[in-house]
Each structure stands twice: as C-alpha cells, then as structure tokens.
Design a protein around this motif. Sequence first.
Motif, PDB file in Angstrom:
ATOM      1  N   HIS A  69       0.736  -1.231  -0.037  1.00  0.00           N
ATOM      2  CA  HIS A  69      -0.059   0.065  -0.142  1.00  0.00           C
ATOM      3  C   HIS A  69       0.831   1.284  -0.044  1.00  0.00           C
ATOM      4  CE1 HIS A  69      -3.642  -2.231   0.396  1.00  0.00           C
ATOM      5  NE2 HIS A  69      -3.167  -2.906   1.261  1.00  0.00           N
ATOM      6  N   SER A  70       1.961   1.163   0.716  1.00  0.00           N
ATOM      7  CA  SER A  70       2.949   2.428   0.622  1.00  0.00           C
ATOM      8  C   SER A  70       3.399   2.514  -0.952  1.00  0.00           C
ATOM      9  CB  SER A  70       4.204   2.217   1.591  1.00  0.00           C
ATOM     10  OG  SER A  70       4.785   1.160   1.349  1.00  0.00           O
ATOM     11  N   ALA A  71       3.726   1.503  -1.673  1.00  0.00           N
ATOM     12  CA  ALA A  71       4.212   1.572  -2.859  1.00  0.00           C
ATOM     13  C   ALA A  71       3.092   2.289  -3.913  1.00  0.00           C
ATOM     14  CB  ALA A  71       4.491  -0.023  -3.315  1.00  0.00           C
ATOM     15  N   LEU A  72       1.783   1.643  -3.594  1.00  0.00           N
ATOM     16  CA  LEU A  72       0.628   2.186  -4.332  1.00  0.00           C
ATOM     17  C   LEU A  72       0.387   3.665  -4.011  1.00  0.00           C
ATOM     18  CD1 LEU A  72      -1.715   1.937  -6.363  1.00  0.00           C
ATOM     19  CD2 LEU A  72      -3.225   1.069  -4.132  1.00  0.00           C
ATOM     20  N   GLY A  73       0.658   4.235  -2.726  1.00  0.00           N
ATOM     21  CA  GLY A  73       0.560   5.589  -2.436  1.00  0.00           C
ATOM     22  C   GLY A  73       1.477   6.321  -3.091  1.00  0.00           C
ATOM     23  N   ALA A  74       2.795   5.791  -3.162  1.00  0.00           N
ATOM     24  CA  ALA A  74       3.910   6.514  -3.933  1.00  0.00           C
ATOM     25  C   ALA A  74       3.370   6.689  -5.647  1.00  0.00           C
ATOM     26  CB  ALA A  74       5.241   5.785  -3.924  1.00  0.00           C
ATOM     27  N   ILE A  75       3.114   5.666  -5.848  1.00  0.00           N
ATOM     28  CA  ILE A  75       2.551   5.454  -7.440  1.00  0.00           C
ATOM     29  C   ILE A  75       1.555   6.468  -7.667  1.00  0.00           C
ATOM     30  CG2 ILE A  75       1.597   4.034  -9.271  1.00  0.00           C
ATOM     31  CD1 ILE A  75       3.390   1.693  -8.022  1.00  0.00           C
ATOM     32  N   ALA A  76       0.485   6.731  -6.953  1.00  0.00           N
ATOM     33  CA  ALA A  76      -0.770   7.522  -6.907  1.00  0.00           C
ATOM     34  C   ALA A  76      -0.503   9.019  -7.547  1.00  0.00           C
ATOM     35  CB  ALA A  76      -1.333   7.665  -5.846  1.00  0.00           C
ATOM     36  N   GLU A  77       0.956   9.351  -7.446  1.00  0.00           N
ATOM     37  CA  GLU A  77       1.265  10.618  -7.907  1.00  0.00           C
ATOM     38  C   GLU A  77       1.160  10.596  -9.410  1.00  0.00           C
ATOM     39  OE1 GLU A  77       4.384  13.089  -6.250  1.00  0.00           O
ATOM     40  OE2 GLU A  77       4.980  11.256  -5.479  1.00  0.00           O
ATOM     41  N   PHE A  78       1.258   9.408  -9.973  1.00  0.00           N
ATOM     42  CA  PHE A  78       1.197   9.336 -11.333  1.00  0.00           C
ATOM     43  C   PHE A  78      -0.157   8.445 -12.060  1.00  0.00           C
ATOM     44  CE2 PHE A  78       5.321   9.366  -9.526  1.00  0.00           C
ATOM     45  CZ  PHE A  78       6.215  10.446 -10.178  1.00  0.00           C
ATOM     46  N   PRO A  79      -0.910   9.118 -12.412  1.00  0.00           N
ATOM     47  CA  PRO A  79      -2.684   8.336 -12.611  1.00  0.00           C
ATOM     48  C   PRO A  79      -2.467   7.407 -13.718  1.00  0.00           C
ATOM     49  CG  PRO A  79      -2.793  10.672 -12.357  1.00  0.00           C
ATOM     50  CD  PRO A  79      -1.396  10.662 -12.061  1.00  0.00           C
ATOM     51  N   GLU A  80      -1.305   7.648 -14.678  1.00  0.00           N
ATOM     52  CA  GLU A  80      -1.211   6.787 -15.767  1.00  0.00           C
ATOM     53  C   GLU A  80      -0.996   5.536 -15.343  1.00  0.00           C
ATOM     54  OE1 GLU A  80      -2.860   7.091 -18.805  1.00  0.00           O
ATOM     55  OE2 GLU A  80      -3.528   9.272 -17.798  1.00  0.00           O
TER      56      GLU A  80
END
Length: 222
Positions: free
Chosen positions: A24-35
């Motif tokens: 989930h921390s990885a997903l939270g970091a990726i959330a800056e990049f919607p694509e």
Amino acid sequence: SRCGEIMIPNGICNLGTASNCYIHSALGAIAEFPEIVKSIFLTDQNSAGIYAVRFFIRGKPWIVTVDDDLLYQKQTNLDLILHSSAPILKLGHNLEKAFAKVKGTYDHTNGGFTINGLRVLIGSPVFYYALGTENKTEIWSNLTDADSKNYIMGLDTDGTSDQVLNACNIPSAHAYSLISVFNMSNSTSSFKMIMARNPWGKSKYKGAWSHDDPAWTPEFIA
C-alpha cells in the motif's frame, strides 16, 4: 529513526489486520502518476464486481482477476484487509486481494519493504539506501535529485514490530510512501524536509514540524 525534519500526513484509507503495508505504501507513492495507476487496474468499476489487476512477478507481467467481496474477521467484525468508506478506494481492496491470490494466502503477503511493492507494481529496477551505513549528505543529494526527476520513492523504518513506536510516534518495521523531498528556509534558517504518507491513516507524527508544532510560523505556512 531520527525525530525532526519529517512530515507524515495521515492517509484516507486504513489497513486492516494483514501486515502488508509495503504494497500500500508503494501504491501511495505511485498515486502521484495516474497513468501508472491505470496500467495496474485494468478493469473499470462494473456491476459484475470482477476486476483484473496487473502485477510484475519475477519481472514478467501477470494478470490476476478477483471479485470485490470484502473479508471480515467474524470475532471482531473488523476488516481482514484494507478498509475505507470511499467507494473508489475499493481499488485498494482489489489490489490486496489480487496480491494475496498471487502469494497463495493473505498471511503470505505479510512482511516486506516498499521496494518489494514497487517491483511488483511497476516492474522497474529498484534500489535503496540504508541510513546509518551510507553518507547522509550523499543520500540527501540523491533524494532531492530523484524527486526533481519524478522518481517513485518510499521509505521504511527498521525494527521487528510495527506496534513499537519511537519518541516521535513513528512505528517501527513500517512502510511509507515518500511524497516529497525539499529544503524549507526563512531569512535565518534552512531545514531539510521529507513529506511521507502513512498507509495506516491513523498514526500521527509528534516530533518537530508535526501538525501542531509552533515552529510553523506564518512565514513557513505561506
């Protein structure tokens, strides 16, 4: 962990009892990049409640399908997995469920580092720095350079149990999304700042530069 120049905003979705904060921390970091997020969740919300999620396992893409039924602990009526009141955050449920399907059980997803979550979600090479063994000036320089280039980043605390909190109320053995790295200064001082996101959404950092710290003068808030 050093108490001081760090800010950790609370999240809006909370983890359940599975100890897989790293995904989930990885997903939270990726959330800056919607694509990139869209490339993970291959199916839009649908009435059938069936979703496809893409992972990278040993560097190769895997497509996993799951339904959106939620799991609960009968004894406590608490979610076994991620929980949230926001419908859009069912994506988190689906991600966690699909990852448990890959690993075999929810228990097998317990324990990991943010770099593990990033490898699984984006399939790119990942590297890390261990504080205490690396030159801190060099680490800060690399972090600010990576942030300026929009690298996806996370951080982890050491320890053996996330139930142990340090003096700043930061859990040990826990994973965070690293949102931003920057220098904050006024006319007399400069501070190295790290903004991180806690996937728990309920713990609150209490050290220097926390939410209620009087050091947040109008000059800094502006």
